[in-house]
Design a protein around this motif. Structure first.
Motif, short mmCIF file in Angstrom:
data_model
loop_
_atom_site.label_atom_id
_atom_site.label_comp_id
_atom_site.label_asym_id
_atom_site.label_seq_id
_atom_site.Cartn_x
_atom_site.Cartn_y
_atom_site.Cartn_z
N ILE A 74 0.95 -1.23 0.02
CA ILE A 74 -0.06 -0.19 -0.03
C ILE A 74 1.16 1.11 -0.08
O ILE A 74 1.96 1.28 0.21
CB ILE A 74 -1.01 0.05 1.12
CG1 ILE A 74 -0.06 -0.08 2.57
CG2 ILE A 74 -1.93 -1.06 1.01
CD1 ILE A 74 -0.93 0.04 3.80
N TYR A 112 -1.94 6.29 4.56
CA TYR A 112 -2.70 5.97 5.70
C TYR A 112 -2.25 6.48 6.99
O TYR A 112 -3.04 6.19 8.10
CB TYR A 112 -2.80 4.45 5.76
CG TYR A 112 -3.52 3.85 4.64
CD1 TYR A 112 -4.55 3.31 4.76
CD2 TYR A 112 -2.89 3.54 3.48
CE1 TYR A 112 -5.34 2.65 3.81
CE2 TYR A 112 -3.46 2.96 2.38
CZ TYR A 112 -4.81 2.61 2.57
OH TYR A 112 -5.58 1.96 1.58
N TRP A 121 -9.07 4.86 3.47
CA TRP A 121 -8.00 5.34 4.32
C TRP A 121 -8.22 6.70 5.16
O TRP A 121 -7.63 6.80 6.26
CB TRP A 121 -6.83 5.85 3.08
CG TRP A 121 -7.47 6.93 2.14
CD1 TRP A 121 -8.21 6.77 1.10
CD2 TRP A 121 -7.31 8.27 2.41
NE1 TRP A 121 -8.56 8.16 0.66
CE2 TRP A 121 -7.98 8.96 1.34
CE3 TRP A 121 -6.74 8.97 3.36
CZ2 TRP A 121 -8.04 10.47 1.30
CZ3 TRP A 121 -6.78 10.73 3.40
CH2 TRP A 121 -7.73 11.19 2.31
N TYR A 162 -10.18 5.14 8.46
CA TYR A 162 -9.49 4.42 9.31
C TYR A 162 -9.06 5.59 10.46
O TYR A 162 -8.87 5.23 11.67
CB TYR A 162 -8.18 4.13 8.79
CG TYR A 162 -8.09 2.55 8.23
CD1 TYR A 162 -8.47 1.47 8.62
CD2 TYR A 162 -7.97 2.65 6.59
CE1 TYR A 162 -8.68 0.17 8.00
CE2 TYR A 162 -8.02 1.37 5.89
CZ TYR A 162 -8.43 0.08 6.76
OH TYR A 162 -8.48 -1.13 6.19
N GLU A 208 -3.39 -2.02 6.63
CA GLU A 208 -3.66 -0.76 6.41
C GLU A 208 -4.08 -0.12 7.89
O GLU A 208 -3.67 1.20 8.14
CB GLU A 208 -4.91 -0.83 5.44
CG GLU A 208 -4.80 -1.11 4.12
CD GLU A 208 -5.99 -1.33 3.41
OE1 GLU A 208 -5.76 -1.37 2.09
OE2 GLU A 208 -7.12 -1.00 3.95
#
Length: 323
Positions: A120, A125, A214, A217, A238
């Motif tokens: 990723i 993130y 993203w 989160y 993630e």
């Protein structure tokens, strides 16, 4: 065929794999027409179909890539997987997997394979306090609301109904909580129905398929992954990149343990134990990665992984050209 403006590549549309004969026929025609030297199949046990077509089209490099495994609760799917696994080593010239666990499941113990991690954009993130405030505001969450988050297809494998049960137990201790489920799938109605049965439908939000996970989160306080099986569990990677504490089932491979905030709980311990684990995880230090945690995540950085994969392709291509 149509071009992808976003990535600069091409997308070829063929019949779905459920139409086995048409799927393989069109794949073979495609491979013969394009004369590709490498075909890299990412559809786990179903790669037996795509790589069979590639072999018939005389593609010299055929890569089978394992990303998943199997578990209880899907008898028909598992029976099909079991049959296809017997062909897993018949058509590929090379093998790849996201974890050793996934490699053993598809190719068998001792099979030669290359570890290719799912990767990723780590920076995307990274925890951002202002983004968290903005996202929680959009979701209507107060500063004191305890948000349990989950990202994944709503399917038997991901086990969201169990998570709803665990969340119901958590609400007995933290009534100011909300469960945020990101994703969609066949179990959407089942999950919503379970929440209604428990009288907590107003506390369980099904956010559907999103392209901004993203950001979401950032809004979570703890991440839960109660899967009944996983090849890796990329969403846990993630979540940790976003500095979230994670509670995973023991069916999620230890490969996802990249920070000190990741723990594993057996599903057999029940919803009550999971509720306790989620609350305990929330007492972890404030958001932010230590240097050691950040170091563990670097192995999943897309920049480095892209270079490694590209180098492998070049080596395989050069070998194929010499044949």
């Amino acid at each position: 065929m149509r071009k992808s403006k976003t990535w600069g590549g091409e997308i070829f549309e063929i019949p779905p794999y459920q139409h086995v004969f048409a799927y393989q026929r069109e794949l073979r025609r495609l491979f013969e027409r394009e004369s590709w030297r490498i075909v890299h199949s990412h559809i786990n046990a179903l790669s037996a179909f795509s790589l069979r077509a590639a072999k018939k089209a005389d593609v010299p490099v055929r890569i089978a890539h394992s990303h998943s495994t199997a578990g209880k609760g899907e008898p028909i799917k598992n029976a099909i997987k079991a049959i296809l696994r017997m062909q897993a080593n018949r058509y590929p010239t090379h093998r790849a997997a996201c974890t050793e666990h996934a490699a053993k499941w598809l190719f068998g113990k001792g099979a030669d394979y290359r570890l290719v991690r799912n990767s990723i954009e780590l920076g995307r993130y990274s925890f951002n306090a202002s983004e968290r405030e903005k996202c929680r505001g959009e979701l209507g969450l107060s500063d004191s609301t305890f948000a349990v988050g989950h990202v994944g297809r709503l399917t038997t494998q991901k086990n969201q109904s169990f998570l709803v049960d665990a969340f119901a137990e958590l609400l007995k201790v933290r009534p100011d909580s909300v469960l945020l489920l990101v994703g969609d799938g066949a179990d959407r109605k089942k999950t919503a129905s379970r929440a209604r049965e428990l009288g907590i439908a107003d506390k369980v939000r099904l956010l559907g398929q999103r392209d901004d996970a993203w950001r979401l989160y950032q809004a979570f306080d703890v991440f839960a992954l109660p899967s009944i099986y996983e090849g890796l569990g990329m969403v846990a990677v993630e979540a940790q990149a976003a500095s979230l504490p994670c509670v995973c089932s023991t069916e999620v491979p230890d490969d996802v343990d990249l920070t000190t905030g990741c723990s594993h709980i057996e599903l057999a311990e029940g919803p009550g134990r999971w509720a306790t684990a989620l609350l305990e995880a929330s007492t972890a230090p404030s958001r932010g990665l230590s240097s050691s945690d950040a170091s563990g995540l670097k192995a999943y950085d897309i920049e480095a992984s892209a270079v490694e994969l590209g180098d492998w392709y070049i080596k395989l291509y050069e070998g194929a050209v010499k044949q």
